[in-house]
Scaffold this active site. Structure first.
Site: not given
Length: 451
Positions: A224, A227-228, A249
């Site tokens: 997704g 930052g993580m 996606e």
């Protein structure tokens, strides 16, 4: 006005080249316009439409993830002439929503093509930024495939705004033929905006390290935005793991970095073997250069990339997404702050479900344990969600939850076990109060034997 000389399908339209001003002159008060998704937002047309503000009333513009300011909205601060309806907010869309100029449309991203085909009235004018027409007479959608074909099927008028700097992406249904197009806007549009991810924080790195410990060679990745998730990619590049597949996606800079390091081969994928599969892209100029005419990148419509029954066909699917708040039963709220809408459901729930259904698949929802609100440190793990907060992923679907203080798997756990597990990864400053609330409200019964 000149006519494009190209062979067209039988019964096709006769595309004409017109100026942006001539294109905007086709708009009438009360019409529905559609700009598609992300990189497909037109710029020349938007500027010309803004110039007609005083001639128009009640023009409705449907779009998603605006990556640049909208001249039409900027020219209409009172919202008397234009209003935006949006499937997923960017930061710009959020600000427009706060000012009353933008309305959110709930959706599961992978269902969007079906919405257009079954439930949405025909669009009056579809205006898309595309690649220039190719040798086959196709205007490639570049990094914005998503649900654009479904809109094209339902549009009364189709206008394209070619852009030489748009990355050309190989794919299924990733373009519109000149025989379907009514008008082509003359002039070269601005190139796709570059979107920078913030550098990973220490919290991001701690969360990423925990997630990476659960990933194996050959995992098929969905990453997704944020930052993580991109910190996970950076750590995967240093982990010694290899042979990753990609079915996502969004094509991100983190995935591109893994690809450039030779760690993405797709060799172990069950479907689309050897291909990095995506439905849209947004990121750096480097990302756009990598996906441009790259035979290892393949773009599908979003009802292929995001529907769980397709996702699960690959083995070892790993889905990594952010959430902003989670309660002690495991409900994840990822798109709002109370009644203030922030982003959107997007594909989070569908990838959580698709990854879980995949053989040896895993889904991760990651979040920092705290956030700062006007100088007040608050916990993201809470007894009850903020009133008005939207549940993006129900408690029944949540698998791994990760903060900088640990990782827990909620699958198969009772409500009391979930509460105890989530308290254990909350910030230490909030654990005692969370536990007190859980006992007071009988989320954890007195005498609980789950330890």
């Amino acid at each position: 006005m000149s006519t494009l000389v190209r062979d067209k399908p039988a019964g096709g339209r006769q595309a004409t080249t017109i100026s942006a001003a001539e294109a905007a002159a086709l708009v009438r008060s009360g019409m529905w316009l559609d700009y598609g998704f992300g990189l497909s937002q037109p710029d020349l047309f938007e500027a010309a439409l803004a110039a007609r503000k005083d001639e128009l009333k009640g023009v409705k513009i449907r779009s998603s993830l605006s990556l640049r300011a909208r001249p039409s909205l900027e020219a209409d601060p009172e919202g008397e002439h234009f209003h935006c309806f949006n499937w997923h907010f960017s930061g710009y869309d959020r600000r427009q929503h706060d000012q009353g100029h933008c309305t959110y449309i709930p959706m599961n991203f992978g269902e969007a093509p079906d919405y257009y085909r079954r439930f949405i009235d025909p669009v009056d004018i579809l205006v898309l930024k595309t690649c220039p027409m190719d040798e086959d007479g196709v205007f490639n959608f570049g990094g914005a495939n998503t649900y654009l074909r479904a809109i094209a099927e339902r549009a009364r008028t189709i206008i394209v705004e070619p852009c030489a700097a748009m990355p050309y992406v190989h794919g299924d249904q990733n373009g519109v033929h000149v025989g379907e197009v009514d008008h082509v806007i003359a002039g070269d549009s601005d190139g796709p905006p570059e979107i920078a991810n913030p550098p990973p924080t220490e919290v991001d790195r701690k969360v990423a390290a925990l997630i990476v410990s659960e990933i194996e060679d050959g995992a098929c990745l969905q990453i997704g935005i944020g930052g993580m998730p991109n910190a996970v990619c950076a750590m995967l590049a240093e982990s010694g793991l290899k042979d990753f597949g990609v079915h996502t996606e969004m094509m991100t800079d983190g995935i591109v970095a893994l690809y450039e390091a030779g760690l993405v081969t797709g060799a172990r994928k069950t479907i689309d073997r050897g291909k990095m599969v995506m439905t849209f892209a947004a990121g750096s100029r480097r990302l756009y250069d990598v996906i441009h005419r790259n035979p290892e990148v393949f773009s599908h419509p979003v009802d292929y990339t995001n529907l769980p029954h397709v996702i699960m066909r690959n083995e070892q699917v790993v889905s990594i997404n952010n959430t902003t708040q989670i309660d002690l039963q495991g409900q994840a709220a990822s798109e709002s702050d109370g009644h203030r809408h922030l982003s959107g459901t997007g594909g989070q729930l569908q990838f959580v479900r698709g990854a879980y259904a995949s053989q040896r698949g895993k889904s991760f929802l990651c979040l920092s344990s705290t956030y700062d609100k006007r100088g007040d440190k608050r916990s993201r793990i809470v007894f009850g969600l903020t009133p008005g907060n939207i549940v993006t992923t129900p408690r029944t679907d949540v698998m791994y939850v990760v903060t900088e203080y640990g990782m827990v798997n909620l699958k198969g756990k009772s409500v009391a076990e979930r509460a105890k597990a989530l308290i254990s990864i909350a910030h230490p400053d909030f654990r005692e109060d969370l536990e007190r609330q859980a006992y007071e409200k009988r989320l954890i019964p007195r005498g609980f034997l789950g330890d």
